[in-house]
Design an enzyme around this catalytic site. Structure first.
Site, PDB file in Angstrom:
ATOM      1  N   THR A  12       0.851  -1.179   0.000  1.00 46.58           N
ATOM      2  CA  THR A  12       0.000   0.000   0.000  1.00 46.58           C
ATOM      3  C   THR A  12       0.894   1.239   0.000  1.00 46.58           C
ATOM      4  O   THR A  12       2.069   1.177   0.399  1.00 46.58           O
ATOM      5  CB  THR A  12      -0.938  -0.006   1.230  1.00 46.58           C
ATOM      6  OG1 THR A  12      -1.941   0.996   1.065  1.00 46.58           O
ATOM      7  CG2 THR A  12      -0.177   0.225   2.525  1.00 46.58           C
ATOM      8  N   GLU A  13       0.369   2.345  -0.470  1.00 49.67           N
ATOM      9  CA  GLU A  13       1.095   3.623  -0.508  1.00 49.67           C
ATOM     10  C   GLU A  13       2.360   3.573  -1.368  1.00 49.67           C
ATOM     11  O   GLU A  13       3.377   4.183  -1.025  1.00 49.67           O
ATOM     12  CB  GLU A  13       1.454   4.088   0.914  1.00 49.67           C
ATOM     13  CG  GLU A  13       0.265   4.285   1.830  1.00 49.67           C
ATOM     14  CD  GLU A  13      -0.701   5.360   1.344  1.00 49.67           C
ATOM     15  OE1 GLU A  13      -0.251   6.322   0.699  1.00 49.67           O
ATOM     16  OE2 GLU A  13      -1.911   5.225   1.593  1.00 49.67           O
ATOM     17  N   LYS A  16      -0.085   3.346  -6.592  1.00 44.30           N
ATOM     18  CA  LYS A  16      -0.945   2.689  -7.593  1.00 44.30           C
ATOM     19  C   LYS A  16      -1.827   3.709  -8.315  1.00 44.30           C
ATOM     20  O   LYS A  16      -1.991   3.641  -9.532  1.00 44.30           O
ATOM     21  CB  LYS A  16      -1.835   1.633  -6.932  1.00 44.30           C
ATOM     22  CG  LYS A  16      -1.141   0.396  -6.448  1.00 44.30           C
ATOM     23  CD  LYS A  16      -2.123  -0.680  -6.032  1.00 44.30           C
ATOM     24  CE  LYS A  16      -3.115  -0.237  -4.973  1.00 44.30           C
ATOM     25  NZ  LYS A  16      -2.462   0.153  -3.704  1.00 44.30           N
ATOM     26  N   THR A  17      -2.399   4.634  -7.553  1.00 39.26           N
ATOM     27  CA  THR A  17      -3.304   5.604  -8.167  1.00 39.26           C
ATOM     28  C   THR A  17      -2.544   6.581  -9.053  1.00 39.26           C
ATOM     29  O   THR A  17      -3.020   6.947 -10.135  1.00 39.26           O
ATOM     30  CB  THR A  17      -4.099   6.356  -7.087  1.00 39.26           C
ATOM     31  OG1 THR A  17      -4.813   5.409  -6.288  1.00 39.26           O
ATOM     32  CG2 THR A  17      -5.099   7.315  -7.717  1.00 39.26           C
ATOM     33  N   LYS A  38     -12.357   1.330  -9.676  1.00 43.05           N
ATOM     34  CA  LYS A  38     -11.848   1.014  -8.337  1.00 43.05           C
ATOM     35  C   LYS A  38     -12.975   0.279  -7.623  1.00 43.05           C
ATOM     36  O   LYS A  38     -13.767   0.881  -6.886  1.00 43.05           O
ATOM     37  CB  LYS A  38     -11.477   2.307  -7.599  1.00 43.05           C
ATOM     38  CG  LYS A  38     -10.929   2.122  -6.195  1.00 43.05           C
ATOM     39  CD  LYS A  38      -9.435   1.966  -6.182  1.00 43.05           C
ATOM     40  CE  LYS A  38      -8.902   1.950  -4.747  1.00 43.05           C
ATOM     41  NZ  LYS A  38      -7.445   1.743  -4.708  1.00 43.05           N
ATOM     42  N   SER A  42     -11.351   1.653   0.638  1.00 45.25           N
ATOM     43  CA  SER A  42     -11.561   2.059   2.028  1.00 45.25           C
ATOM     44  C   SER A  42     -10.770   3.342   2.262  1.00 45.25           C
ATOM     45  O   SER A  42      -9.940   3.731   1.452  1.00 45.25           O
ATOM     46  CB  SER A  42     -11.124   0.954   2.998  1.00 45.25           C
ATOM     47  OG  SER A  42      -9.762   0.624   2.809  1.00 45.25           O
ATOM     48  N   ASP A  55      -8.807   8.128  -4.227  1.00 47.68           N
ATOM     49  CA  ASP A  55      -8.243   7.363  -5.343  1.00 47.68           C
ATOM     50  C   ASP A  55      -9.282   7.161  -6.442  1.00 47.68           C
ATOM     51  O   ASP A  55      -8.999   7.338  -7.633  1.00 47.68           O
ATOM     52  CB  ASP A  55      -7.739   6.002  -4.862  1.00 47.68           C
ATOM     53  CG  ASP A  55      -6.549   6.102  -3.932  1.00 47.68           C
ATOM     54  OD1 ASP A  55      -5.947   7.192  -3.855  1.00 47.68           O
ATOM     55  OD2 ASP A  55      -6.217   5.096  -3.283  1.00 47.68           O
ATOM     56  N   GLU A 116      -8.088  -0.709 -10.683  1.00 47.24           N
ATOM     57  CA  GLU A 116      -7.096  -0.534  -9.624  1.00 47.24           C
ATOM     58  C   GLU A 116      -7.515  -1.317  -8.390  1.00 47.24           C
ATOM     59  O   GLU A 116      -8.650  -1.209  -7.922  1.00 47.24           O
ATOM     60  CB  GLU A 116      -6.929   0.945  -9.266  1.00 47.24           C
ATOM     61  CG  GLU A 116      -5.855   1.166  -8.202  1.00 47.24           C
ATOM     62  CD  GLU A 116      -5.754   2.616  -7.766  1.00 47.24           C
ATOM     63  OE1 GLU A 116      -5.560   2.850  -6.555  1.00 47.24           O
ATOM     64  OE2 GLU A 116      -5.890   3.510  -8.627  1.00 47.24           O
ATOM     65  N   TYR A 188      18.996   0.478  -8.109  1.00 45.02           N
ATOM     66  CA  TYR A 188      17.693  -0.166  -7.893  1.00 45.02           C
ATOM     67  C   TYR A 188      16.964  -0.347  -9.221  1.00 45.02           C
ATOM     68  O   TYR A 188      16.426  -1.422  -9.516  1.00 45.02           O
ATOM     69  CB  TYR A 188      16.817   0.678  -6.958  1.00 45.02           C
ATOM     70  CG  TYR A 188      17.250   0.731  -5.510  1.00 45.02           C
ATOM     71  CD1 TYR A 188      18.180  -0.168  -4.995  1.00 45.02           C
ATOM     72  CD2 TYR A 188      16.719   1.685  -4.652  1.00 45.02           C
ATOM     73  CE1 TYR A 188      18.567  -0.104  -3.666  1.00 45.02           C
ATOM     74  CE2 TYR A 188      17.099   1.752  -3.315  1.00 45.02           C
ATOM     75  CZ  TYR A 188      18.028   0.863  -2.836  1.00 45.02           C
ATOM     76  OH  TYR A 188      18.404   0.924  -1.518  1.00 45.02           O
TER      77      TYR A 188
END
Length: 225
Positions: A12-13, A16-17, A38, A42, A55, A116, A188
């Site tokens: 999460t975070e 994605k959006t 979506k 939540s 989102d 999403e 990376y």
């Protein structure tokens, strides 16, 4: 037949959006009639029109079609927690048939649909059903969003591997710079590009404010999908 993709993230975070909005912008620029979806969200806020998730609102804004909010986000919950927890607490079961019906409806209107997820790949929707189960049921090609930071290589490889083990197509991945690039950023990126078994669709640079509203479609190479 509509092109359909499912966007998941390494956690999460991770953006994605942000990545979903960039993909929708790129698809619109390529001439597609686009729709963001979506199905479950939540962490929503009360408004005069009802609960609204930021989102889902971003996907609604970045879709080329004019879509009602409920069409974009049929399951909306206020508390920012795992959907299966708040769904059970509120007595509002998340039904895969409803999620699929929403997807079918968008496919009738758009020729490029982006779905999403919520959280990561295995986010539970009930005690016995996960987002991964639904994506497998729908046989959606998957786009993986990697938040480029320490630990992302392991998370990216674990997620990519389990997607492929489910028999799904890993269509591509998007790198999202969730912080200003550190001194090992280039390494990376080189490692991720070498190890993830899918094309890098683009890298979205770190944007300090409102990245969902930025013109980020230019960072996506849609031709690689």
């Amino acid at each position: 037949m509509s092109k359909r993709y499912f966007v998941t993230g390494t956690d999460t975070e991770v953006g994605k959006t942000v990545a979903s909005c960039a993909l929708l912008q790129a698809a619109k620029a390529a001439g597609y009639r686009t729709a963001g979806y979506k199905p479950v969200a939540s962490g929503s806020e009360k408004t005069p029109e009802g609960l609204r998730n930021s989102d889902a609102l971003a996907l609604q804004r970045n879709s080329s079609l004019q879509l009602d909010y409920a069409t974009v986000n049929p399951y909306t919950f206020a508390e920012p927690t795992s959907p299966h927890i708040i769904s059970a607490q509120e007595g509002r079961p998340i039904e895969s048939l409803v999620m699929s019906a929403g997807l079918r409806a968008l496919e009738q209107q758009a020729d490029w649909v982006l779905v999403e997820g919520a959280g990561g790949w295995f986010t539970p929707l009930s005690d016995t059903f996960t987002f991964a189960d639904w994506v497998t049921q729908e046989q959606l090609p998957v786009i993986l969003v990697v938040g480029v930071k320490l630990g992302c290589i392991n998370h990216a490889m674990l997620t990519a591997q389990v997607i492929q083990h489910a028999g799904l197509t890993l269509a591509g991945w998007v790198a999202n710079d969730v912080t200003p690039p550190g001194k090992r950023h280039a390494e990376y990126m080189t490692t991720l590009t070498r190890m993830i078994p899918a094309p890098l669709l683009g890298e979205i640079p770190w944007l300090a404010e409102n990245p969902e509203n930025a013109a980020t479609g230019k960072y996506i190479n849609l031709a690689l999908l």
